[in-house]
Design a protein around this motif. Sequence first.
Motif: not given
Length: 333
Positions: A68-69, A102, A143, A158-160, A163, A188, A190
Amino acid sequence: MTGKTLLAGDIGGTNCRLAYFSSSLGVSQPLHEENFKNRDYQDFEELLQSYLDLHPLDFTGICLSIAGPVIDNRVDITNLGWVIDGDRLQDRYQLGGVWLLNDLGALSYGVLQLQKQDLVILREGQPVDRGAIAVIAPGTGLGEGFLIWNGQDYQAISTEGGHADFGPTNELQIRLAEYLQKQGIRTSNEQVCSGIGIPYLYRFLRDEGLAPEPDWFGDLLQSAADPTPLIVSSALDESRSCQLCQMTVDLFVSILGAEAGNLALRTLSLGGIYIGGGIPPRILPYLKKETFLDALDDKEPHQELLARIPVKVVVNPIPNLIGAACYGLRELQ
């Protein structure tokens, strides 16, 4: 035992792994490693106390890898209903520091510590010294992260990106995106390149009539709590062939390859690409096919640039824990 002792952890959506690490022994030798089921605990502090009751030992810091962020050293793990606050933990246990990472940040630090036996090399490539390194990890979710050289050491970012929007690369993938959109599913990365996404790929291929669903497999699927492991294992089962499962994993691999190439371009990761997460070690025969690297490199006008980048699959089972330990021990110095 001499040196400082760190308690490191890897907290996923389902399981939590905790272990002590000593600065005198390094990250290759975790002490008193334990696995826990998150559902058995109301919150992380209750789980942590169970570990400390099992293994009472003086320690000076905590470093956790969390799915998680991380914002202001605090994580709200939505699907667990847990909130982990690093400052609160530091005050409660009177520690020198508590660091929350993360999970892709932890994995990124972890890959730097891996040995030859922890990796399967898909391409040796021609790495650039101190070049950026991309890390992509399909597990339950997807991830993405990377490492950059800051002048003294590698720093994980880290990135998201998992998504971000999925970009189809051929007619079949365009049909997939249209299929998901008609069902009201946001396309997305993911949703098409993770454990969450594999059942969507399967149903798309089945519902579009691209391969038949064997009766025996349909029966198994109906009784499966999680269809993803069943689809993957059946794709690899040479004794009882399921063409639909094989096509599903082939499609997954081509999407993963394309997204790994996207990440490499965005970060100019001439130092290498690491493929982590729970799924890649289970589908190595598919990743070794030309499909994966072809999809990764198919980025005109930069095919030659991408083709020089080393590509490695992480098969060590605890890279996130190693990464959290590495970061935490460095901060304790």
